[in-house]
Design an enzyme around this catalytic site. Structure first.
Site, PDB file in Angstrom:
ATOM      1  N   LYS A 132      -7.624   6.720 -19.313  1.00 37.47           N
ATOM      2  CA  LYS A 132      -7.780   7.330 -20.801  1.00 37.47           C
ATOM      3  C   LYS A 132      -6.454   7.130 -21.763  1.00 37.47           C
ATOM      4  O   LYS A 132      -6.310   6.141 -21.859  1.00 37.47           O
ATOM      5  CB  LYS A 132      -8.392   8.559 -20.663  1.00 37.47           C
ATOM      6  CG  LYS A 132      -9.184   8.855 -19.627  1.00 37.47           C
ATOM      7  CD  LYS A 132     -10.658   8.035 -19.805  1.00 37.47           C
ATOM      8  CE  LYS A 132     -11.683   8.398 -18.457  1.00 37.47           C
ATOM      9  NZ  LYS A 132     -12.497   7.502 -18.232  1.00 37.47           N
ATOM     10  N   ARG A 158       0.866  -1.285   0.033  1.00 37.57           N
ATOM     11  CA  ARG A 158       0.046  -0.140   0.085  1.00 37.57           C
ATOM     12  C   ARG A 158       0.862   1.340   0.098  1.00 37.57           C
ATOM     13  O   ARG A 158       0.532   2.381  -0.423  1.00 37.57           O
ATOM     14  CB  ARG A 158      -0.964   0.049   1.285  1.00 37.57           C
ATOM     15  CG  ARG A 158      -1.956   1.247   1.468  1.00 37.57           C
ATOM     16  CD  ARG A 158      -3.258   0.976   2.103  1.00 37.57           C
ATOM     17  NE  ARG A 158      -2.787   0.394   3.431  1.00 37.57           N
ATOM     18  CZ  ARG A 158      -2.240   1.046   4.676  1.00 37.57           C
ATOM     19  NH1 ARG A 158      -2.216   2.328   4.425  1.00 37.57           N
ATOM     20  NH2 ARG A 158      -2.250   0.254   5.680  1.00 37.57           N
ATOM     21  N   ASP A 193      -7.021  19.435 -14.589  1.00 35.75           N
ATOM     22  CA  ASP A 193      -7.249  17.865 -15.074  1.00 35.75           C
ATOM     23  C   ASP A 193      -6.656  17.733 -16.646  1.00 35.75           C
ATOM     24  O   ASP A 193      -7.286  18.436 -17.584  1.00 35.75           O
ATOM     25  CB  ASP A 193      -8.713  17.685 -14.798  1.00 35.75           C
ATOM     26  CG  ASP A 193      -9.085  16.179 -15.321  1.00 35.75           C
ATOM     27  OD1 ASP A 193      -8.345  15.585 -16.113  1.00 35.75           O
ATOM     28  OD2 ASP A 193     -10.089  15.721 -14.833  1.00 35.75           O
TER      29      ASP A 193
HETATM   30  C1  LIG Z   1     -11.714  14.446 -17.485  1.00 39.38           C
HETATM   31  C2  LIG Z   1     -11.718  13.505 -16.576  1.00 39.38           C
HETATM   32  N1  LIG Z   1     -11.285  13.440 -15.233  1.00 39.38           N
HETATM   33  C3  LIG Z   1     -11.449  12.540 -14.359  1.00 39.38           C
HETATM   34  C4  LIG Z   1     -11.976  11.291 -14.785  1.00 39.38           C
HETATM   35  C5  LIG Z   1     -12.051  10.201 -13.816  1.00 39.38           C
HETATM   36  O1  LIG Z   1     -11.253   9.219 -14.060  1.00 39.38           O
HETATM   37  P1  LIG Z   1     -11.401   7.586 -13.336  1.00 39.38           P
HETATM   38  O2  LIG Z   1     -12.638   7.413 -14.156  1.00 39.38           O
HETATM   39  O3  LIG Z   1     -10.256   7.027 -13.942  1.00 39.38           O
HETATM   40  O4  LIG Z   1     -11.455   7.663 -12.019  1.00 39.38           O
HETATM   41  C6  LIG Z   1     -12.393  11.143 -16.191  1.00 39.38           C
HETATM   42  C7  LIG Z   1     -13.345  10.020 -16.200  1.00 39.38           C
HETATM   43  O5  LIG Z   1     -14.062   9.762 -17.158  1.00 39.38           O
HETATM   44  C8  LIG Z   1     -12.447  12.215 -16.794  1.00 39.38           C
HETATM   45  O6  LIG Z   1     -13.196  12.100 -18.165  1.00 39.38           O
END
Ligand SMILES: Cc1ncc(COP(=O)(O)O)c(C=O)c1O
Length: 387
Positions: A202, A53, A177
């Site tokens: 992604k 962990r 992000d």
């Molecule tokens: C722009 C964006 N940020 C964060 C996330 C969250 O990621 P996760 O599904 O890996 O937790 C997503 C998921 O679709 C996303 O499209």
């Protein structure tokens, strides 16, 4: 090294007899023979791993690789993008404060803010990041600002550079992000952001076969995020870290191809039957065109959207006729997929909130894959010709 070479080599140092591809280390715990040695490793004074962990070699390689690509001091890999986002938000704003966030936030992030941060005493101020005066206003007295490099689903590009300058002037940490752009197409730290997060699920992973998140920034912020992630047990599994690093090796070539294909599809869709609007930041006439051209000169990745005049029945009819594209509520994989924001990413919003964002019953988001562009265009053309 250029980013394309970095993507291939980052996070590892090969020496004589190193395995060329990293070994997978699923061990939950490592054995020690000397108490002082264990103590030094656990304090972080000596390299090594002790409990899964807290530390793991595959996770560490991924963390170092993404940090290197983003030009950051340190990185943390977490069990999902949401886990990464949660850990870094609390590292940047540990006590209740005002969080300024783009009103076009990913739905999961919106839910986290409304259902976890607001009840804990945080105030959330949603703004249109294209309106820099509104951003300037909102930043006064704020404790954090949160943006996305490319918005979901309509693919607008906020001026991260201008927002970073305003945030810096006021001492407000700026979290970006960068999931949709990837560090190949945009490096928000170079533009003045404080920290960057990714849903590694992604583009970084790229093959729709893992769930992961990564945060990068300075060592202090990432250290605080890591400590919380360890305490709450949201660290990334070794195999998902191994897969994510394997995906990252081809990130540069994939992002180039995604970018070319999405722009080709966006251009072609403008004349397809039943298409009311096409959203792509680098499409001539897009409201984001000049900002996107400046901030992402190499391309804007594989994300685009369009609005169908016929609403939900038209979307269903198109979907039923696809031969290549599929409906899947994620993005960033090698395959072309569509999602339907009304029931996927934006389902927690009211119809009025969706309308304010420009998301209609005909809005379709496309994650354009790396197939041949002509095949992708033909698939949408034939699926729409029949409707
Ligand atoms: C722009 C964006 N940020 C964060 C996330 C969250 O990621 P996760 O599904 O890996 O937790 C997503 C998921 O679709 C996303 O499209």
């Amino acid at each position: 090294m250029k980013p394309s070479s970095r993507a291939v080599h980052a996070g590892r140092r090969l020496t004589a007899r190193s395995p060329l591809a990293p070994d997978l280390s699923p061990a939950a715990v490592h054995v020690y023979t000397d108490l002082d040695d264990y103590d030094a490793v656990a304090r972080g004074e000596r390299p090594g791993y002790y409990y899964g962990r807290n530390s793991n070699s595959n996770r560490e390689m991924l963390e170092k690789a993404v940090a290197e690509l983003e030009g950051a001091e340190a990185g943390l890999a977490a069990a999902s993008g949401m886990a990464a986002l949660h850990a870094v938000m609390l590292a940047l704003a540990p006590r209740p404060t005002t969080i300024v966030a783009t009103r076009e936030l990913y739905g999961g992030t919106m839910a986290l803010l409304r259902q976890d941060f607001e009840p804990a005493g945080y105030e959330i101020h949603f703004v249109d990041l294209a309106d820099l005066d509104a951003v300037r206003h909102a930043l006064d007295g704020a404790g954090l600002i949160l943006a996305e490099t490319i918005t979901n689903p309509l693919c607008a590009v906020p001026d991260i550079e201008a927002i970073a300058a305003m945030a810096r002037e006021r001492g407000v940490p700026f979290l970006v992000d960068n999931t949709f752009a990837s560090p190949i197409l945009c490096r928000p730290l170079d533009l003045g952001a404080t920290s960057v997060m990714h849903s590694g699920t992604k583009y970084i992973g790229g093959h729709s076969d893992l769930v992961a998140g990564v945060v990068v920034g300075d060592a202090k912020v990432v250290g605080a995020a890591r400590a919380r992630s360890v305490r709450t047990g949201t660290t990334l599994s070794p195999f998902d870290a191994w897969l994510a690093l394997r995906g990252l090796r081809t990130l540069d070539v994939r992002m180039r191809r995604h970018s070319e294909n999405s722009l080709a599809l966006a251009r072609a869709m403008r004349t397809m039957p039943g298409v009311a609007r096409v959203h792509h930041p680098l499409l001539e006439g897009s409201p984001s065109f000049s900002v996107a051209t400046r901030l992402m000169p190499q391309g804007a990745g594989g994300m685009m959207a369009f609005d169908l005049e016929g609403g939900r029945p038209a979307v269903q009819s198109m979907m039923s006729r696809f031969r290549i594209a599929t409906f899947a509520a994620s993005l960033g994989g090698v395959e072309t997929t569509i999602s339907y924001p009304e029931i996927t990413s934006h389902r927690s919003l009211t119809p009025q909130e969706r309308a304010e964002l420009g998301v209609t019953a005909g809005t379709v988001r496309v994650s354009v894959g790396i197939e041949d562009a002509d095949d992708i265009i033909d698939d949408f053309a034939q699926a729409l010709a029949a409707s």
